[in-house]
Each structure stands twice: as structure tokens, then as C-alpha cells.
Design a protein around this motif. Structure first.
Motif, PDB file in Angstrom:
ATOM      1  N   GLU A   1       0.815  -1.215   0.000  1.00  0.00           N
ATOM      2  CA  GLU A   1       0.000   0.000   0.000  1.00  0.00           C
ATOM      3  C   GLU A   1       0.850   1.267   0.000  1.00  0.00           C
ATOM      4  OE1 GLU A   1      -4.080  -1.335   2.261  1.00  0.00           O
ATOM      5  OE2 GLU A   1      -2.283  -1.066   3.499  1.00  0.00           O
ATOM      6  N   ALA A   2       2.025   1.223   0.659  1.00  0.00           N
ATOM      7  CA  ALA A   2       2.918   2.387   0.640  1.00  0.00           C
ATOM      8  C   ALA A   2       3.413   2.681  -0.769  1.00  0.00           C
ATOM      9  CB  ALA A   2       4.100   2.150   1.579  1.00  0.00           C
ATOM     10  N   PHE A   3       3.659   1.643  -1.557  1.00  0.00           N
ATOM     11  CA  PHE A   3       4.080   1.802  -2.947  1.00  0.00           C
ATOM     12  C   PHE A   3       2.979   2.485  -3.754  1.00  0.00           C
ATOM     13  CE2 PHE A   3       5.029   0.677  -7.269  1.00  0.00           C
ATOM     14  CZ  PHE A   3       6.392   0.511  -7.330  1.00  0.00           C
ATOM     15  N   VAL A   4       1.740   2.069  -3.519  1.00  0.00           N
ATOM     16  CA  VAL A   4       0.614   2.651  -4.249  1.00  0.00           C
ATOM     17  C   VAL A   4       0.431   4.116  -3.880  1.00  0.00           C
ATOM     18  CG1 VAL A   4      -1.896   2.531  -4.563  1.00  0.00           C
ATOM     19  CG2 VAL A   4      -0.546   0.436  -4.496  1.00  0.00           C
TER      20      VAL A   4
ATOM     21  N   PHE B   1       1.366   5.634  -7.300  1.00  0.00           N
ATOM     22  CA  PHE B   1       0.108   5.572  -8.044  1.00  0.00           C
ATOM     23  C   PHE B   1      -0.949   6.542  -7.502  1.00  0.00           C
ATOM     24  CE2 PHE B   1       1.975   1.403  -8.964  1.00  0.00           C
ATOM     25  CZ  PHE B   1       1.818   1.348 -10.343  1.00  0.00           C
ATOM     26  N   ALA B   2      -0.555   7.350  -6.525  1.00  0.00           N
ATOM     27  CA  ALA B   2      -1.467   8.339  -5.940  1.00  0.00           C
ATOM     28  C   ALA B   2      -2.757   7.701  -5.446  1.00  0.00           C
ATOM     29  CB  ALA B   2      -1.777   9.437  -6.956  1.00  0.00           C
ATOM     30  N   GLY B   3      -2.660   6.475  -4.940  1.00  0.00           N
ATOM     31  CA  GLY B   3      -3.818   5.798  -4.377  1.00  0.00           C
ATOM     32  C   GLY B   3      -4.688   5.090  -5.395  1.00  0.00           C
ATOM     33  N   ARG B   4      -4.332   5.141  -6.688  1.00  0.00           N
ATOM     34  CA  ARG B   4      -5.144   4.468  -7.709  1.00  0.00           C
ATOM     35  C   ARG B   4      -4.934   2.954  -7.663  1.00  0.00           C
ATOM     36  NH1 ARG B   4      -2.400   8.222 -10.703  1.00  0.00           N
ATOM     37  NH2 ARG B   4      -1.380   6.531 -11.848  1.00  0.00           N
ATOM     38  N   ASN B   5      -5.856   2.225  -8.262  1.00  0.00           N
ATOM     39  CA  ASN B   5      -5.755   0.763  -8.315  1.00  0.00           C
ATOM     40  C   ASN B   5      -4.537   0.372  -9.156  1.00  0.00           C
ATOM     41  OD1 ASN B   5      -6.177  -1.970  -8.297  1.00  0.00           O
ATOM     42  ND2 ASN B   5      -7.946  -1.929  -9.664  1.00  0.00           N
ATOM     43  N   PRO B   6      -3.565  -0.358  -8.594  1.00  0.00           N
ATOM     44  CA  PRO B   6      -2.348  -0.667  -9.355  1.00  0.00           C
ATOM     45  C   PRO B   6      -2.454  -1.943 -10.199  1.00  0.00           C
ATOM     46  CG  PRO B   6      -2.091  -1.450  -7.122  1.00  0.00           C
ATOM     47  CD  PRO B   6      -3.464  -0.840  -7.191  1.00  0.00           C
ATOM     48  N   ILE B   7      -3.482  -2.739  -9.993  1.00  0.00           N
ATOM     49  CA  ILE B   7      -3.585  -4.026 -10.692  1.00  0.00           C
ATOM     50  C   ILE B   7      -3.624  -3.801 -12.200  1.00  0.00           C
ATOM     51  CG2 ILE B   7      -4.896  -6.158 -10.942  1.00  0.00           C
ATOM     52  CD1 ILE B   7      -3.658  -5.733  -8.181  1.00  0.00           C
ATOM     53  N   GLY B   8      -2.712  -4.473 -12.912  1.00  0.00           N
ATOM     54  CA  GLY B   8      -2.632  -4.355 -14.359  1.00  0.00           C
ATOM     55  C   GLY B   8      -1.698  -3.266 -14.839  1.00  0.00           C
ATOM     56  N   GLN B   9      -1.204  -2.422 -13.936  1.00  0.00           N
ATOM     57  CA  GLN B   9      -0.279  -1.356 -14.320  1.00  0.00           C
ATOM     58  C   GLN B   9       1.113  -1.934 -14.562  1.00  0.00           C
ATOM     59  OE1 GLN B   9      -1.189   1.782 -14.802  1.00  0.00           O
ATOM     60  NE2 GLN B   9      -3.303   1.500 -14.108  1.00  0.00           N
ATOM     61  N   THR B  10       1.879  -1.256 -15.412  1.00  0.00           N
ATOM     62  CA  THR B  10       3.236  -1.688 -15.740  1.00  0.00           C
ATOM     63  C   THR B  10       4.236  -0.767 -15.051  1.00  0.00           C
ATOM     64  OG1 THR B  10       2.527  -2.542 -17.886  1.00  0.00           O
ATOM     65  CG2 THR B  10       4.877  -2.121 -17.600  1.00  0.00           C
TER      66      THR B  10
ATOM     67  N   GLY C   1      -0.802  -7.983  -7.880  1.00  0.00           N
ATOM     68  CA  GLY C   1      -1.315  -8.089  -6.518  1.00  0.00           C
ATOM     69  C   GLY C   1      -0.984  -6.874  -5.682  1.00  0.00           C
ATOM     70  N   LEU C   2      -1.860  -6.588  -4.726  1.00  0.00           N
ATOM     71  CA  LEU C   2      -1.668  -5.506  -3.771  1.00  0.00           C
ATOM     72  C   LEU C   2      -1.796  -6.073  -2.365  1.00  0.00           C
ATOM     73  CD1 LEU C   2      -1.469  -2.501  -2.902  1.00  0.00           C
ATOM     74  CD2 LEU C   2      -3.954  -2.367  -3.202  1.00  0.00           C
ATOM     75  N   VAL C   3      -0.786  -5.839  -1.512  1.00  0.00           N
ATOM     76  CA  VAL C   3      -0.782  -6.396  -0.166  1.00  0.00           C
ATOM     77  C   VAL C   3      -0.696  -5.269   0.860  1.00  0.00           C
ATOM     78  CG1 VAL C   3       0.276  -8.562  -0.883  1.00  0.00           C
ATOM     79  CG2 VAL C   3       1.731  -6.644  -0.188  1.00  0.00           C
ATOM     80  N   LYS C   4      -0.977  -5.628   2.104  1.00  0.00           N
ATOM     81  CA  LYS C   4      -0.874  -4.689   3.210  1.00  0.00           C
ATOM     82  C   LYS C   4       0.591  -4.334   3.456  1.00  0.00           C
ATOM     83  CE  LYS C   4      -5.188  -4.440   4.859  1.00  0.00           C
ATOM     84  NZ  LYS C   4      -5.925  -3.168   5.095  1.00  0.00           N
ATOM     85  N   ASP C   5       0.798  -3.190   4.122  1.00  0.00           N
ATOM     86  CA  ASP C   5       2.154  -2.788   4.483  1.00  0.00           C
ATOM     87  C   ASP C   5       2.706  -3.719   5.556  1.00  0.00           C
ATOM     88  OD1 ASP C   5       2.052  -0.671   2.740  1.00  0.00           O
ATOM     89  OD2 ASP C   5       1.362   0.757   4.253  1.00  0.00           O
TER      90      ASP C   5
ATOM     91  N   VAL D   1       8.259   3.204   9.716  1.00  0.00           N
ATOM     92  CA  VAL D   1       7.160   3.319   8.767  1.00  0.00           C
ATOM     93  C   VAL D   1       7.441   2.391   7.588  1.00  0.00           C
ATOM     94  CG1 VAL D   1       5.895   4.888   7.262  1.00  0.00           C
ATOM     95  CG2 VAL D   1       6.748   5.692   9.482  1.00  0.00           C
ATOM     96  N   ALA D   2       6.443   1.625   7.190  1.00  0.00           N
ATOM     97  CA  ALA D   2       6.630   0.664   6.112  1.00  0.00           C
ATOM     98  C   ALA D   2       7.020   1.393   4.820  1.00  0.00           C
ATOM     99  CB  ALA D   2       5.361  -0.145   5.896  1.00  0.00           C
TER     100      ALA D   2
END
Length: 266
Positions: free
Chosen positions: A31-34, A38-47, A64-68, A77-78
Motif C-alpha cells: 500500500e505504501a508503494f501505491v 500511483f497516488a492511491g489508484r488501483n495498481p492491478i494491471g499497471q506496468t 497483486g496488492l498487499v498490506k504494508d 514506517v513501512a
């Protein structure tokens, strides 16, 4: 891959064996990466692609998107993390649902030795790393619990002393009450009511202060909210029990006062 460490999935899927040979490669992000990229957008399918001075790695598709999660300190901080499959590496993580870590270690050693007997393998249970990570927090918790228990003991002793002194000072009054027909139960109630007033006053003052100060140490709490009602109810029940224990002996002594002997002495 990520499921081996028990990191919860938010969406998407885990990496499979087939993904190691896929093009483009796949990746899992936290989630920290997103939040950062990605500014909080859905990352699934992004390159995504790692940026380096040379030998740029191929692009990866987020599946996939996982918890910190943190791996070195509960206070940190994660950071943004990207998990990618790799056929090579200096470490190997294995998880089992049955058996002891020792049994698993022997099986892993035998499997690797069957491939190459010259490989050197050091096995370290994850529980050892966890013990090291939380050692500081456990020491602080033990010290806080010790001093909290010591303060509670001193409070109980002080309450016992105050109530005992009060019973001694009112010995003549209690003797007169008993001589006029007061029951032992009413005398016990007289002492207990005084203790109840002291405990109630302490709770009225202490609870707001505790709620306010808990916010200051909220960063040191793990798996517990700073306004957890169960914690406060347990503390109130403990203080009431300590107050009752401190009042019990003086109340019994007051109920056993002999009016004749007390009035004669006065």
C-alpha cells in the motif's frame, strides 16, 4: 511468495511458479508503494519498471496488492516495496503448516544436498528474527508493568494505612454506635463508604488524565488502540478490587470493636 510470510492481500493474486518464466514479469506491491507512485489508484494491471544507471531490468505487471509490512522494527514506517519472482537468490523462505522447524530444516537440507552437495546452507527460523525485533518493546513493556505493579502495591499499602488510621481515630465513635444498637454490617459499610469515596475521586481524576496521556504514547502501542474500552474497564475493576482489599481488614477490625472496653478506655 508473499503468502509465505502471511502478508494479507488487499486485491489481486500471489506469484506462481509459472510467473518466473513469463514475459513481462509480474510484481506485487504494498500500500505504501501505491500511495507514493500511483497516488492511491488501483495498481492491478499497471506496468512498472525499476530505474537504474545501466542494465535496466524488464518491465513488470502488477498482479497483486498487499498490506504494508515491516521487517526490522515495529517503530519504522513501512517503505514502498515491490515483490518480484526470482529463480536465483541468496535466501530461501519456506513455510510449513505442520511439524517443527527442525523437521523442516532437515528436509530442506536433504533436498538441496540432492541438487548440489557443495552448497552451504544456514537455516534461521523466522521466530528468531521476530524475537530480536520485539526484544526492545518487550523489555519496555516488562519494565512498565513492573513499575505499574509497584505503584499499585504502594497505593494499596497507603490506602490500608489511611483507612486503618481513620478507624483508630473514630474508635470511640464506632464504640458508641455499636452501644446504641448499630449492627456490625452498618459499621463495615461506614468504613467501606469512605474507601469508595476515595476510589471514586481517584477514578474521576485519573480516567481523563489516562485518556489524554494515552494519546501521547499511542505510537508505542501495537495491536491495541489508545482508547480501548476493555483496557480501561479492566483498570477500573483492578483499582476497585485493590480498594476493596485495602478496606477489608480495617472494616473487619472496626466491626469487632467491643463497645464496653472502648468506652471504658475513653
Amino acid at each position: 511468495m508473499v503468502a509465505t510470510y502471511g502478508i494479507p492481500f488487499v486485491s489481486g493474486r500471489d506469484v506462481t511458479v509459472l510467473d518466473q518464466a513469463s514475459e513481462p514479469t509480474v510484481a506485487i506491491v504494498n500500500e505504501a508503494f501505491v500511495r507514493r507512485y500511483f497516488a492511491g489508484r488501483n495498481p492491478i494491471g499497471q506496468t512498472i519498471r525499476e530505474v537504474g544507471p545501466e542494465n535496466r531490468p524488464p518491465a513488470s505487471t502488477v498482479v497483486g496488492l498487499v498490506k504494508d509490512a515491516v521487517d526490522s522494527s515495529l517503530r519504522e514506517v513501512a517503505p514502498p516495496i515491490m515483490y518480484v519472482p526470482s529463480a536465483f537468490g541468496s535466501s530461501l523462505s519456506v513455510r510449513t503448516d505442520t511439524g517443527s522447524p527442525g523437521d523442516l530444516a532437515r528436509s530442506v537440507r536433504a533436498a538441496i544436498a540432492a541438487i548440489d552437495q557443495d552448497l552451504s546452507l544456514t537455516i534461521r527460523p523466522l521466530a528468531n528474527d521476530f524475537t530480536v525485533i520485539v526484544a526492545r518493546e518487550r523489555i519496555l513493556a516488562l519494565l512498565s508493568g513492573f513499575f505499574g505493579g509497584l505503584a499499585l502495591l504502594l497505593s494499596a499499602i497507603g490506602l490500608f494505612g489511611v483507612v486503618s488510621y481513620g478507624v483508630g481515630a473514630r474508635r470511640a465513635e464506632i464504640g458508641i454506635r455499636l452501644a446504641l444498637g448499630a449492627s456490625q454490617f452498618s459499621v463495615v459499610g461506614l468504613v467501606v463508604r469512605r474507601v469508595a469515596v476515595l476510589v471514586a475521586a481517584g477514578l474521576i481524576v485519573g480516567l481523563p488524565v489516562s485518556i489524554w496521556s494515552a494519546r501521547l504514547v499511542s505510537g508505542l502501542l501495537f495491536g491495541l488502540h489508545d482508547s480501548d474500552p476493555t483496557t480501561y474497564l479492566s483498570a477500573v475493576a483492578l483499582l476497585v478490587a485493590v480498594g476493596g482489599a485495602g478496606a477489608w481488614a480495617p472494616a473487619r477490625r472496626a466491626a469487632r470493636i467491643n463497645p464496653a472496653i472502648t468506652l471504658r478506655a475513653e
